[in-house]
Design a protein around this motif. Structure first.
Motif, PDB file in Angstrom:
ATOM      1  N   VAL A 102       0.883  -1.169   0.000  1.00 45.94           N
ATOM      2  CA  VAL A 102       0.000   0.000   0.000  1.00 45.94           C
ATOM      3  C   VAL A 102       0.921   1.219   0.000  1.00 45.94           C
ATOM      4  O   VAL A 102       1.760   1.378   0.897  1.00 45.94           O
ATOM      5  CB  VAL A 102      -0.908   0.019   1.247  1.00 45.94           C
ATOM      6  N   LEU A 103       0.773   2.036  -1.026  1.00 47.71           N
ATOM      7  CA  LEU A 103       1.628   3.207  -1.175  1.00 47.71           C
ATOM      8  C   LEU A 103       0.849   4.465  -0.805  1.00 47.71           C
ATOM      9  O   LEU A 103      -0.307   4.620  -1.186  1.00 47.71           O
ATOM     10  CB  LEU A 103       2.131   3.328  -2.611  1.00 47.71           C
ATOM     11  N   THR A 104       1.495   5.325  -0.064  1.00 47.58           N
ATOM     12  CA  THR A 104       0.950   6.650   0.213  1.00 47.58           C
ATOM     13  C   THR A 104       1.842   7.625  -0.543  1.00 47.58           C
ATOM     14  O   THR A 104       3.066   7.609  -0.368  1.00 47.58           O
ATOM     15  CB  THR A 104       0.969   6.955   1.727  1.00 47.58           C
ATOM     16  N   VAL A 105       1.224   8.438  -1.394  1.00 46.33           N
ATOM     17  CA  VAL A 105       1.997   9.358  -2.230  1.00 46.33           C
ATOM     18  C   VAL A 105       1.425  10.769  -2.140  1.00 46.33           C
ATOM     19  O   VAL A 105       0.288  10.966  -1.727  1.00 46.33           O
ATOM     20  CB  VAL A 105       1.999   8.912  -3.722  1.00 46.33           C
ATOM     21  N   GLY A 144      10.226   0.381  -7.002  1.00 44.87           N
ATOM     22  CA  GLY A 144      11.594   0.440  -6.474  1.00 44.87           C
ATOM     23  C   GLY A 144      11.925   1.719  -5.729  1.00 44.87           C
ATOM     24  O   GLY A 144      13.014   1.845  -5.169  1.00 44.87           O
ATOM     25  N   ALA A 145      10.986   2.685  -5.699  1.00 44.34           N
ATOM     26  CA  ALA A 145      11.255   3.945  -4.984  1.00 44.34           C
ATOM     27  C   ALA A 145      11.278   3.691  -3.481  1.00 44.34           C
ATOM     28  O   ALA A 145      10.583   2.815  -2.960  1.00 44.34           O
ATOM     29  CB  ALA A 145      10.174   4.976  -5.317  1.00 44.34           C
ATOM     30  N   SER A 150      11.285  11.040  -4.799  1.00 53.30           N
ATOM     31  CA  SER A 150      10.354  11.572  -5.799  1.00 53.30           C
ATOM     32  C   SER A 150      10.673  10.971  -7.153  1.00 53.30           C
ATOM     33  O   SER A 150      11.833  10.746  -7.483  1.00 53.30           O
ATOM     34  CB  SER A 150      10.465  13.084  -5.887  1.00 53.30           C
ATOM     35  N   ARG A 151       9.627  10.740  -7.920  1.00 58.17           N
ATOM     36  CA  ARG A 151       9.770  10.215  -9.275  1.00 58.17           C
ATOM     37  C   ARG A 151       8.847  11.008 -10.186  1.00 58.17           C
ATOM     38  O   ARG A 151       7.935  11.676  -9.724  1.00 58.17           O
ATOM     39  CB  ARG A 151       9.363   8.730  -9.323  1.00 58.17           C
ATOM     40  N   LEU A 165       6.937   9.416  -2.904  1.00 61.57           N
ATOM     41  CA  LEU A 165       6.498   8.281  -2.101  1.00 61.57           C
ATOM     42  C   LEU A 165       6.642   8.663  -0.622  1.00 61.57           C
ATOM     43  O   LEU A 165       7.747   8.929  -0.156  1.00 61.57           O
ATOM     44  CB  LEU A 165       7.341   7.039  -2.419  1.00 61.57           C
ATOM     45  N   ILE A 166       5.522   8.709   0.073  1.00 59.55           N
ATOM     46  CA  ILE A 166       5.532   9.057   1.495  1.00 59.55           C
ATOM     47  C   ILE A 166       5.729   7.801   2.339  1.00 59.55           C
ATOM     48  O   ILE A 166       6.520   7.773   3.271  1.00 59.55           O
ATOM     49  CB  ILE A 166       4.196   9.743   1.922  1.00 59.55           C
TER      50      ILE A 166
END
Length: 173
Positions: A102-105, A144-145, A150-151, A165-166
């Motif tokens: 689960v990504l927080t962005v 992979g971040a 930042s991307r 990516l937070i």
């Protein structure tokens, strides 16, 4: 030189693999088994409807044939998915963006954070989280971040969006 070429081939084929948790694999396998068991029921429905007479005006017959077509398509889809799927361990809690997390962005120019599951549609079939494929532009950019990194990725209109990516944590279902 040939060793390097082999590594590239492996990388290319890996993008086609669907990773499933054991739970998702078992759920899809159960659905497939039920659909296969249900085949005779649909066939019997078609036969019963066929015996009712004129097929042109027989709504039950056409509905049963359509249902059979949809079920067969789902059976083929599940068989293909499960045949090529890899059942993987839950991802490590290491703060790196990868499938099953689960990504927080936060998007540049926006103070709000967005949370989503990085996975295939089948993997995240249940739950209220949005699911983004690792193959999507956003998914590819974040893969992979590390947390805080930042991307950038290209939007459908051709402009570029910066995303940070937070947090990246394993999906617990």
């Amino acid at each position: 030189m040939s060793g390097r070429h082999d590594e590239e081939m492996v990388a290319v084929s890996d993008t086609q693999v669907t990773w499933l948790t054991q739970e998702a694999y078992d759920r899809l396998k159960h659905e497939l088994d039920e659909l296969i068991e249900n085949r005779p029921v649909i066939a019997a429905k078609i036969n019963a409807s066929r015996e009712e007479g004129d097929l042109r005006e027989n709504g039950g017959y056409h509905a049963a044939r359509e249902e059979q077509g949809q079920q067969e398509a789902r059976i083929r889809h599940l068989q293909e998915l499960l045949r090529s799927a890899k059942v993987g361990e839950a991802p490590k809690n290491d703060g790196v963006a990868e499938p099953g997390k689960v990504l927080t962005v936060r998007y540049e120019g926006d103070d709000d954070e967005e949370k989503f599951l990085l996975a295939t549609r089948e993997e995240g079939a249940e739950g209220e989280l949005d699911v983004y494929s690792p193959e999507s532009p956003l998914g590819k950019a974040l893969l992979g971040a590390k947390e805080g990194e930042s991307r950038e990725y290209e939007l459908p209109n051709g402009s570029t969006q910066k995303v940070t990516l937070i947090k990246a944590v394993p999906y617990t279902g």
